[in-house]
Scaffold this motif. Structure first.
Motif, short mmCIF file in Angstrom:
data_model
loop_
_atom_site.label_atom_id
_atom_site.label_comp_id
_atom_site.label_asym_id
_atom_site.label_seq_id
_atom_site.Cartn_x
_atom_site.Cartn_y
_atom_site.Cartn_z
N ASN A 98 39.85 40.16 27.91
CA ASN A 98 40.08 40.62 29.28
C ASN A 98 40.62 42.04 29.28
OD1 ASN A 98 40.36 40.70 32.03
ND2 ASN A 98 41.82 39.02 32.17
N CYS A 99 40.00 42.91 30.05
CA CYS A 99 40.43 44.31 30.12
C CYS A 99 40.65 44.74 31.56
CB CYS A 99 39.40 45.21 29.43
SG CYS A 99 37.72 45.05 30.08
N ILE A 100 40.90 43.77 32.43
CA ILE A 100 41.14 44.03 33.85
C ILE A 100 42.42 43.31 34.24
CG2 ILE A 100 40.23 43.81 36.20
CD1 ILE A 100 37.43 43.46 34.71
N ALA A 101 43.40 44.05 34.74
CA ALA A 101 44.68 43.46 35.11
C ALA A 101 44.54 42.71 36.44
CB ALA A 101 45.74 44.56 35.23
N HIS A 102 44.63 41.41 36.37
CA HIS A 102 44.38 40.56 37.54
C HIS A 102 45.22 40.96 38.76
CE1 HIS A 102 43.73 36.14 39.04
NE2 HIS A 102 43.06 37.03 39.74
N PRO A 103 46.55 41.15 38.62
CA PRO A 103 47.33 41.49 39.81
C PRO A 103 47.10 42.91 40.33
CG PRO A 103 48.74 41.47 37.88
CD PRO A 103 47.41 40.94 37.45
N SER A 104 46.24 43.67 39.66
CA SER A 104 45.95 45.04 40.11
C SER A 104 44.66 45.13 40.91
CB SER A 104 45.86 45.99 38.92
OG SER A 104 44.58 45.95 38.30
N VAL A 105 43.86 44.08 40.95
CA VAL A 105 42.50 44.22 41.46
C VAL A 105 42.40 44.16 42.99
CG1 VAL A 105 41.46 43.26 39.36
CG2 VAL A 105 41.88 41.78 41.33
N MET A 106 41.37 44.82 43.48
CA MET A 106 40.90 44.66 44.85
C MET A 106 39.40 44.41 44.75
SD MET A 106 41.28 47.24 48.15
CE MET A 106 43.07 47.10 48.15
N LEU A 107 38.89 43.41 45.45
CA LEU A 107 37.49 43.07 45.35
C LEU A 107 36.90 42.78 46.71
CD1 LEU A 107 37.20 39.46 43.89
CD2 LEU A 107 39.39 40.55 44.24
N LYS A 108 35.58 42.86 46.80
CA LYS A 108 34.88 42.64 48.06
C LYS A 108 34.73 41.15 48.33
CE LYS A 108 32.13 46.89 48.18
NZ LYS A 108 30.76 47.45 48.16
N LYS A 109 35.21 40.70 49.48
CA LYS A 109 35.07 39.29 49.82
C LYS A 109 33.61 38.91 49.99
CE LYS A 109 36.33 35.56 52.89
NZ LYS A 109 37.07 35.06 54.07
N SER A 110 32.79 39.82 50.53
CA SER A 110 31.38 39.51 50.76
C SER A 110 30.64 39.20 49.46
CB SER A 110 30.69 40.68 51.48
OG SER A 110 30.74 41.86 50.69
N THR A 111 31.06 39.82 48.36
CA THR A 111 30.44 39.55 47.07
C THR A 111 30.70 38.12 46.63
OG1 THR A 111 30.71 41.86 46.40
CG2 THR A 111 30.32 40.27 44.65
N LEU A 112 31.93 37.66 46.84
CA LEU A 112 32.27 36.28 46.50
C LEU A 112 31.49 35.31 47.37
CD1 LEU A 112 36.16 36.61 46.15
CD2 LEU A 112 34.41 36.87 44.37
N GLN A 113 31.39 35.61 48.68
CA GLN A 113 30.69 34.72 49.61
C GLN A 113 29.20 34.66 49.29
OE1 GLN A 113 32.00 36.69 53.27
NE2 GLN A 113 33.12 34.85 53.84
N THR A 114 28.58 35.81 49.13
CA THR A 114 27.13 35.87 48.91
C THR A 114 26.72 35.13 47.64
OG1 THR A 114 27.01 38.01 50.03
CG2 THR A 114 25.17 37.42 48.61
N ASN A 115 27.55 35.22 46.62
CA ASN A 115 27.22 34.61 45.33
C ASN A 115 27.93 33.29 45.08
OD1 ASN A 115 25.59 36.93 43.89
ND2 ASN A 115 27.33 37.94 44.87
N SER A 116 28.64 32.78 46.09
CA SER A 116 29.38 31.50 45.98
C SER A 116 30.27 31.48 44.74
CB SER A 116 28.40 30.31 45.95
OG SER A 116 27.64 30.26 47.14
N ILE A 117 31.02 32.56 44.57
CA ILE A 117 31.89 32.69 43.41
C ILE A 117 33.33 32.38 43.78
CG2 ILE A 117 32.87 34.32 41.73
CD1 ILE A 117 30.17 35.70 41.61
N PHE A 118 33.91 31.43 43.07
CA PHE A 118 35.33 31.11 43.19
C PHE A 118 35.91 31.08 41.78
CE2 PHE A 118 33.72 29.47 47.19
CZ PHE A 118 34.74 29.74 48.08
N TYR A 119 37.23 31.03 41.72
CA TYR A 119 37.87 30.86 40.42
C TYR A 119 37.57 29.47 39.87
CZ TYR A 119 40.65 35.06 41.39
OH TYR A 119 41.06 36.35 41.66
N ASN A 120 37.34 29.38 38.58
CA ASN A 120 37.08 28.10 37.91
C ASN A 120 38.42 27.50 37.46
OD1 ASN A 120 36.33 25.97 36.29
ND2 ASN A 120 34.75 27.09 35.18
N THR A 121 38.83 26.41 38.11
CA THR A 121 40.13 25.80 37.80
C THR A 121 40.19 25.30 36.35
OG1 THR A 121 39.34 23.68 38.68
CG2 THR A 121 40.54 25.12 40.19
#
Length: 223
Positions: A147-170
């Motif tokens: 992992n090379c992306i600091a999770h608490p630093s990110v900002m992401l597009k909600k539409s990308t998650l919606q369009t691709n049905s992406i959620f966190y994998n528990t």
């Protein structure tokens, strides 16, 4: 439009009374002010919830879960109720610097092909600065190693998650963020601002220490 926040900040909390006030205040101190702060409490047994409720700011939305179901579950619920165009992450033991949101929004608005914007970060109470890869192709290569992306630093597009049905994998917790980046890398670009806009706290009770073994195993599975 004025009543709809441009950013939804997801802040899942559980028994972080020692640090939560500083984390919340750092969000309220942002120079970019058009956001909602979704604080999702996972049935804390200490004074975390009371501290959060002590803040008087209309941008704060406190969600009290009925049963303890985990950090990743809280994040996924936050995604479903978020109203913003962008989703910003934050943890209850870190500090966001005042211009973080301002600079991330400006970059994302100017670069529509970027779906995730992270930042560099500093380690609190030390002189250590992170070295995160900047550009998409470099990030893609480095994700093969870890992992090379600091999770608490990110900002992401909600539409990308919606369009691709992406959620966190528990099932990938506590490497759920690493897993998400490996899926998002194929649907849009990821970029890391090279300015340190987050102060990351290292302490004995954080998940990366308490669940280190399973985090390493899940990271291996993701690779």
């Amino acid at each position: 439009m004025q009543n709809t926040p441009f950013i939804s900040v997801l802040l899942p909390v559980y028994n972080c009374e020692k640090y939560i006030a500083g984390a919340v205040q750092s969000i309220l101190n942002q120079t970019y002010t058009h956001f909602e702060l979704l604080i999702i409490d996972d049935c804390s047994t200490d004074s975390t919830l009371q501290i959060c409720k002590s803040f008087q700011d209309e941008r704060i939305v406190i969600i009290e879960k009925e049963k303890n179901s985990g950090y990743t579950n809280s994040l996924n619920y936050g995604i479903t109720v978020a109203k913003g165009k962008y989703i910003a992450r934050m943890d209850g033991d870190d500090i966001s610097l005042p211009t973080r949101f301002e600079k991330q929004v400006a970059f994302l608005e100017a670069n529509e092909d970027v779906v995730v914007c992270g930042t560099s970060y500093s380690i609190m109470n030390s002189n250590k600065l992170s070295a995160v890869p900047e550009f998409h192709e470099n990030i893609k290569v480095q994700l093969l190693s870890g992992n090379c992306i600091a999770h608490p630093s990110v900002m992401l597009k909600k539409s990308t998650l919606q369009t691709n049905s992406i959620f966190y994998n528990t099932e990938m917790e506590p490497a759920e963020d690493y897993d998400m980046w490996t899926r998002l890398i194929s649907v849009g670009k990821i970029y890391n601002l090279q300015e340190s806009l987050l102060q990351y706290r290292v302490h004995n009770n954080q998940v990366s220490n308490t669940r280190n073994k399973i985090q390493k195993q899940n990271s291996t599975n993701i690779k």
